[in-house]
Design an enzyme around this catalytic site. Structure first.
Site: not given
Length: 196
Positions: A9, A69, A151
Site C-alpha cells: 500500500t 483487503d 470510510g
C-alpha cells in the site's frame, strides 16, 4: 526476526498503523515500490484480492510482502457493500455520499447488524503464504457520529461499545479493529516462523 517486509500500500495511515503493530518483530518495513504500476484487484473475495496484491508485490521485489483487503458487510443487504466498499455507488462518490446511500438502503430494515472484515495475506516466498482474517461485529447506526477514522467509521458501532469507530481515539480503535486483529495474527505467525 524477519529482516524486511514490503507493505502492499502507499496509504500513509495504513503504513503507520501496520508499522506500529509490527515494530518489535520486523527489522525494516517498506511501502509498496512506486515503480510497480497498477495492480488490478479482480478477485471475488477479500482473501483473493489480498493475495493478488501480495503476490504482485512479492514478484516485483522478491521480498516478503503483506497485503490486506477490508470492507463493511451489512447483513440486511446480503453482505453489501463487501468487497466493493471502496467503490460503492461508483468510483467518484465520496464516503459522505456512500454512507448516505447505505443509510437510505437500510431505512426500512429492522436488522442493522454488520461487520467489518480484514483479510491479510503475507507472501513469504514462491511457494508459501499466510492468510488470515480479522472481524469485528457491530451495527449500522441511524445517524453519523464522530469525526475521526475514515470510510464508514461514523456509522459503525462495534458490539460492546456505545461509540462508533469515528468516536474512538486512534489508539482505542487500533487496539481492537478488524485490521489490528488480522495483522496481529500475521505477526504471531511470523514470530513463530522467524523466532530466532
Amino acid at each position: 526476526m524477519l529482516d524486511k517486509l514490503i507493505i502492499a500500500t502507499s496509504n500513509e495511515h495504513k503504513i503507520k498503523e501496520i508499522k506500529n503493530i509490527f515494530k518489535d518483530s520486523i527489522k525494516e518495513i517498506f511501502p509498496i515500490p512506486s515503480d510497480i504500476g497498477e495492480i488490478i484487484e479482480n478477485g471475488n473475495t477479500f482473501i483473493e484480492n489480498s493475495l493478488i496484491k501480495a503476490r504482485a508485490v512479492y514478484n516485483h521485489t522478491k521480498l516478503p510482502s503483506l497485503a490486506d483487503d477490508s470492507g463493511l458487510c451489512v447483513n440486511a443487504l446480503d453482505g453489501r457493500p463487501g468487497i466493493y466498499s471502496a467503490r460503492y455507488g461508483g468510483e467518484n462518490l465520496g464516503y459522505k455520499e456512500k454512507m448516505q446511500m447505505l443509510l437510505d438502503e437500510l431505512k426500512d430494515k429492522k436488522d442493522r447488524t454488520a461487520y467489518f472484515i480484514t483479510s491479510a495475506v503475507c507472501v513469504l516466498d514462491d511457494n508459501y503464504y499466510i492468510a488470515v482474517e480479522g472481524r469485528v461485529n457491530g451495527k449500522i447506526i441511524e445517524n453519523k457520529r464522530g469525526f475521526d477514522g475514515f470510510g464508514y467509521d461514523p456509522i459503525f458501532q462495534p458490539d460492546g461499545y456505545n461509540v462508533t469507530y469515528a468516536e474512538m481515539s486512534l489508539e482505542e480503535k487500533n487496539s481492537m479493529s478488524h485490521r489490528f486483529l488480522a495483522m496481529n495474527k500475521i505477526k504471531n505467525i511470523l514470530l513463530s516462523i522467524y523466532h530466532n
